[in-house]
Design an enzyme around this catalytic site. Structure first.
Site, PDB file in Angstrom:
ATOM      1  N   ASP A   1      67.656  59.156  -0.678  1.00 36.67           N
ATOM      2  CA  ASP A   1      66.107  59.275  -0.712  1.00 36.67           C
ATOM      3  C   ASP A   1      66.128  58.752  -2.072  1.00 36.67           C
ATOM      4  OD1 ASP A   1      63.663  59.664  -0.419  1.00 36.67           O
ATOM      5  OD2 ASP A   1      63.378  61.880  -0.514  1.00 36.67           O
TER       6      ASP A   1
ATOM      7  N   LYS B   1      60.198  55.584   2.002  1.00 34.48           N
ATOM      8  CA  LYS B   1      58.650  55.898   1.528  1.00 34.48           C
ATOM      9  C   LYS B   1      58.102  54.590   1.535  1.00 34.48           C
ATOM     10  CE  LYS B   1      59.392  60.274  -0.951  1.00 34.48           C
ATOM     11  NZ  LYS B   1      60.634  60.709  -0.496  1.00 34.48           N
TER      12      LYS B   1
ATOM     13  N   LYS C   1      63.878  72.810   1.470  1.00 32.73           N
ATOM     14  CA  LYS C   1      64.484  72.411  -0.089  1.00 32.73           C
ATOM     15  C   LYS C   1      65.618  73.399  -0.406  1.00 32.73           C
ATOM     16  CE  LYS C   1      61.354  69.125  -1.073  1.00 32.73           C
ATOM     17  NZ  LYS C   1      61.433  67.905  -1.318  1.00 32.73           N
TER      18      LYS C   1
HETATM   19 MG   LIG Z   1      63.535  63.909  -0.159  1.00 27.39          MG
END
Ligand SMILES: [Mg+2]
Length: 320
Positions: A223, A247, A141
């Protein structure tokens, strides 16, 4: 039309440590396990695992939807769940798919797994044992500490990783344009080890992200911008041809996801939404079916929960 007996069981799982999200600390994961059965005693489970801060319905909305359903449902009900309830669409359709494919559930191919390294310099110590366990793709991250500090750690990390490793940088929409540009410049200079930069800019900044994707050779993945199928379709229409992080648990209908990915030849990376083994299996099956470039999947998440072994799921499935 076939009728199915429908039951549901809400659950609540505690994270070992509260998960930091942009919308505050997240302490409990709530979801719903679904059970469908037909009159030939075939049984299948599905899972509704909403992530409202990521763009799906809330847990309460999903629960209200389940509560208003009759105990006998049919395909018409399953395939007319509104788009505002994408996690419900996924849970019901995947349970239905498992039920109708019974008893032959297809064996899905295994995709490599990506591992989420801790943020900041803790990543430098963590990758080695994971490499020894066989992990080759790591995610780190960024956009958390000041950029100068992160770039320093990044250079150290890249120097220490073996050449065969792949590194994904995930900014969770936390960079401004200048910072995103800087990261992409550095990644281009370094070359192949960075697989992609994920969601550099905020969800609204699609035009700027499109422009960056044309100026640099390091791939960009969306995303947060493509949490649901409607958002995926819209980004595609507006010209996005980069990577889509999907997802499955919150994206919506698996049937329509298949149609979209296959007809548009989408380059997809699949990742978890902190679901249990039930949702995870359904999501991994879809990933195996729809992943075109054998990209690693981000699904190593049960270690985040206090009930890491998930034994309650087995018990629950037996009770039913
Ligand atoms: Mg992500």
């Amino acid at each position: 039309m076939t009728h199915f007996r429908f039951e549901f069981h809400p659950y609540r799982r505690k994270f070992k440590r509260p998960l930091q999200t942009k919308h505050g600390n997240w302490q409990f994961r709530q979801g719903i396990i679904l059970r469908l059965s037909d009159n030939c005693d075939h049984i299948a489970f599905g899972e509704i695992a909403p992530l409202s801060w990521f763009g799906s319905e809330t847990f309460e909305q999903a629960l209200a939807f389940c509560r208003q359903l009759p105990s006998q449902i049919d395909e018409e009900i399953i395939f007319s769940i509104p788009n505002e309830l994408p996690a419900c669409q996924f849970g019901f359709e995947s349970a239905w798919e498992t039920l109708i494919s019974n008893p032959q559930i297809p064996q899905s191919r295994q995709l490599p797994l990506s591992y989420l390294l801790p943020a900041k310099e803790a990543a430098l110590q963590e990758w080695q044992p994971l490499w020894n366990q066989g992990y080759r793709t790591f995610k780190w991250k960024i956009g958390i500490a000041p950029i100068k500090e992160e770039l320093q750690i990044f250079h150290q990390l890249v120097r220490s990783l073996p050449a065969a490793a792949k590194l994904r940088l995930d900014a969770n929409g936390g960079l401004n344009y200048m910072q995103a540009q800087k990261w992409l410049q550095v990644c281009d200079e370094i070359g192949g080890i960075v697989e992609f930069l994920e969601q550099p800019l905020a969800v609204e900044a699609l035009e700027a992200t499109l422009e960056l994707s044309k100026r640099f050779s390091t791939p960009i993945a969306l995303d947060e911008s493509v949490a649901t199928l409607s958002q995926m379709q819209e980004s595609y229409q507006r010209g996005w041809r980069g990577i889509f992080v999907i997802k499955p648990s919150i994206v919506g209908s698996p049937r329509r996801l298949r149609e979209f990915c296959q007809s548009r030849q989408i380059d997809a990376v699949f990742s978890s939404a902190f679901e249990t083994a039930i949702g995870r299996q359904a999501a991994l099956n879809l990933a195996a079916e729809l992943s075109r470039h054998n990209r690693a999947v981000g699904f190593g998440v049960s270690q985040w929960f206090e009930d890491e072994d998930e034994s309650w799921i087995q018990e629950l499935c037996q009770i039913y």
